[in-house]
Scaffold this active site. Sequence first.
Site, PDB file in Angstrom:
ATOM      1  N   ALA A  66      11.344 -52.240   8.672  1.00 14.90           N
ATOM      2  CA  ALA A  66      11.480 -52.849   9.993  1.00 14.90           C
ATOM      3  C   ALA A  66      12.844 -52.450  10.541  1.00 14.90           C
ATOM      4  CB  ALA A  66      11.351 -54.356   9.892  1.00 14.90           C
ATOM      5  N   GLY A 111       9.346 -52.887   5.250  1.00 14.20           N
ATOM      6  CA  GLY A 111       8.117 -53.025   6.028  1.00 14.20           C
ATOM      7  C   GLY A 111       7.237 -51.785   5.982  1.00 14.20           C
ATOM      8  N   GLU A 114       5.264 -52.134   2.941  1.00 17.86           N
ATOM      9  CA  GLU A 114       4.293 -53.203   3.162  1.00 17.86           C
ATOM     10  C   GLU A 114       3.110 -52.718   4.011  1.00 17.86           C
ATOM     11  OE1 GLU A 114       7.882 -55.690   4.189  1.00 17.86           O
ATOM     12  OE2 GLU A 114       6.583 -57.235   3.374  1.00 17.86           O
ATOM     13  N   GLU A 134      14.716 -55.546   0.780  1.00 18.19           N
ATOM     14  CA  GLU A 134      15.073 -56.640   1.693  1.00 18.19           C
ATOM     15  C   GLU A 134      16.180 -57.538   1.163  1.00 18.19           C
ATOM     16  OE1 GLU A 134      11.952 -55.571   1.240  1.00 18.19           O
ATOM     17  OE2 GLU A 134      10.828 -55.686   3.113  1.00 18.19           O
TER      18      GLU A 134
HETATM   19  C1  HXC Z   1      16.775 -49.165  11.838  1.00 17.25           C
HETATM   20  C2  HXC Z   1      17.089 -47.261  10.608  1.00 17.25           C
HETATM   21  C3  HXC Z   1      16.388 -47.812   9.533  1.00 17.25           C
HETATM   22  C4  HXC Z   1      15.859 -49.127   9.672  1.00 17.25           C
HETATM   23  C5  HXC Z   1      17.026 -45.847   8.976  1.00 17.25           C
HETATM   24  N1  HXC Z   1      17.467 -46.047  10.228  1.00 17.25           N
HETATM   25  N2  HXC Z   1      16.365 -46.902   8.527  1.00 17.25           N
HETATM   26  N3  HXC Z   1      17.278 -47.927  11.755  1.00 17.25           N
HETATM   27  N4  HXC Z   1      16.087 -49.752  10.851  1.00 17.25           N
HETATM   28  N5  HXC Z   1      15.133 -49.730   8.737  1.00 17.25           N
HETATM   29  C6  HXC Z   1      18.243 -45.109  11.055  1.00 17.25           C
HETATM   30  C7  HXC Z   1      19.690 -45.028  10.605  1.00 17.25           C
HETATM   31  O1  HXC Z   1      20.421 -46.104  11.097  1.00 17.25           O
HETATM   32  C8  HXC Z   1      20.090 -43.715  11.208  1.00 17.25           C
HETATM   33  O2  HXC Z   1      20.334 -43.896  12.589  1.00 17.25           O
HETATM   34  C9  HXC Z   1      18.831 -42.867  11.079  1.00 17.25           C
HETATM   35  O3  HXC Z   1      17.745 -43.805  10.917  1.00 17.25           O
HETATM   36  C10 HXC Z   1      18.864 -41.953   9.864  1.00 17.25           C
HETATM   37  O4  HXC Z   1      19.138 -42.741   8.724  1.00 17.25           O
HETATM   38  P1  HXC Z   1      20.397 -42.478   7.750  1.00 17.25           P
HETATM   39  O5  HXC Z   1      20.742 -43.776   7.121  1.00 17.25           O
HETATM   40  O6  HXC Z   1      21.459 -41.744   8.455  1.00 17.25           O
HETATM   41  O7  HXC Z   1      19.719 -41.498   6.691  1.00 17.25           O
HETATM   42  P2  HXC Z   1      20.079 -41.362   5.126  1.00 17.25           P
HETATM   43  O8  HXC Z   1      21.554 -41.387   4.912  1.00 17.25           O
HETATM   44  O9  HXC Z   1      19.325 -40.157   4.661  1.00 17.25           O
HETATM   45  O10 HXC Z   1      19.468 -42.669   4.455  1.00 17.25           O
HETATM   46  C11 HXC Z   1      18.074 -42.878   4.508  1.00 17.25           C
HETATM   47  C12 HXC Z   1      17.771 -44.338   4.033  1.00 17.25           C
HETATM   48  C13 HXC Z   1      18.648 -45.319   4.869  1.00 17.25           C
HETATM   49  C14 HXC Z   1      18.103 -44.473   2.558  1.00 17.25           C
HETATM   50  C15 HXC Z   1      16.279 -44.572   4.247  1.00 17.25           C
HETATM   51  O11 HXC Z   1      18.461 -45.027   6.256  1.00 17.25           O
HETATM   52  C16 HXC Z   1      18.299 -46.756   4.655  1.00 17.25           C
HETATM   53  O12 HXC Z   1      18.678 -47.372   3.635  1.00 17.25           O
HETATM   54  N6  HXC Z   1      17.618 -47.368   5.620  1.00 17.25           N
HETATM   55  C17 HXC Z   1      17.288 -48.789   5.570  1.00 17.25           C
HETATM   56  C18 HXC Z   1      16.169 -49.034   4.599  1.00 17.25           C
HETATM   57  C19 HXC Z   1      15.868 -50.517   4.490  1.00 17.25           C
HETATM   58  O13 HXC Z   1      16.723 -51.328   4.098  1.00 17.25           O
HETATM   59  N7  HXC Z   1      14.628 -50.881   4.839  1.00 17.25           N
HETATM   60  C20 HXC Z   1      14.187 -52.279   4.807  1.00 17.25           C
HETATM   61  C21 HXC Z   1      14.459 -52.944   6.132  1.00 17.25           C
HETATM   62  S1  HXC Z   1      14.063 -54.645   6.073  1.00 17.25           S
HETATM   63  P3  HXC Z   1      21.632 -43.255  13.314  1.00 17.25           P
HETATM   64  O14 HXC Z   1      21.556 -43.798  14.706  1.00 17.25           O
HETATM   65  O15 HXC Z   1      22.824 -43.709  12.540  1.00 17.25           O
HETATM   66  O16 HXC Z   1      21.395 -41.775  13.212  1.00 17.25           O
HETATM   67  C22 HXC Z   1      12.375 -54.700   6.339  1.00 17.25           C
HETATM   68  C23 HXC Z   1      11.801 -56.082   6.460  1.00 17.25           C
HETATM   69  C24 HXC Z   1      10.328 -56.058   6.743  1.00 17.25           C
HETATM   70  O17 HXC Z   1      11.737 -53.704   6.407  1.00 17.25           O
HETATM   71  C25 HXC Z   1       9.826 -57.438   7.145  1.00 17.25           C
HETATM   72  C26 HXC Z   1      10.238 -57.862   8.503  1.00 17.25           C
HETATM   73  C27 HXC Z   1       9.587 -59.147   8.983  1.00 17.25           C
END
Ligand code: HXC
Length: 257
Positions: A66, A111, A114, A134
Amino acid sequence: MSENVIDLQESNGIARLTVNRPKALNALNDEVITALGKALDSLEANARLRAVLLTGAGEKAFIAGADITRMREQTPREAQAFARRALETIKRLERLPVPVVALVNGFCLGGGCELALACDWAVASDNAVFGQPEVQLGIIPGFGGTQRLPRRVGPAMALDLITTGRKIDAAEALRIGLVNRVMPQAALDDYADELAGQLAGNGPQAVGAAKRAVYDGMEQDVDSALALETNLFALCFAGDEQAEGMAAFVEKRPAIF
Ligand code: HXC
């Protein structure tokens, strides 16, 4: 609202849904959930539909979760509304009467994982990375992960992944039963076409009944679930597919459904 955060294409009864926000690694926000709902309106109304492929745009991610930049600002009430709306939409995807295959072509986190869990099948590229990170953000899975992950991989492994937030590679995802197949990334699309063709060639009513028996049955006690199976089995004999499938076997020819 951006018009193309979900791309929907269909050919010969096989639909391909692509989450299209590659710059944000296809992170799920309200616009994506709304667009997914609209795509589902069209899929649910499509009597020719035989299989659905769900994937993410670009070579790096299926869906990295998400959208954290949006969730960051949410109040508890807003977070609840976001999760509820997404869950309803994800349930519609799961309930489609045709097989839905997640083509996991890279990061499949939070997400995104999921959403993949709500698909009947998951085929991963060998560079795919899975996880429910998360708790590292101070939240828990909210798109069904606490329920669908233990049903897919068992409660012990689900709790391992959910409470550590650790990421696993495609080989481990295959070993624990999170995905069905792992392919080199370059071979993923060809395999998807082959699999979709195979799924689409089977009796569509039978495939739909099999999905119902599995999903509805898992929510019931075993005797009720077995009774459900018997009823759905018997219903197969009320349509044309059983006659065609069995005639084709006896006549040594492929069945045409
Ligand atoms: C918003 C995201 C994102 C996310 C990546 N991006 N994941 N933006 N939400 N979940 C964006 C980054 O901010 C970045 O934007 C661009 O995508 C590229 O990502 P990088 O981080 O620069 O790439 P990299 O270094 O290769 O790392 C990849 C990654 C990392 C390991 C996947 O992006 C990451 O850890 N993302 C978050 C993963 C996460 O925690 N997901 C769970 C979310 S909570 P910019 O603008 O800087 O280029 C969830 C809850 C669900 O999903 C339930 C909700 C009700």
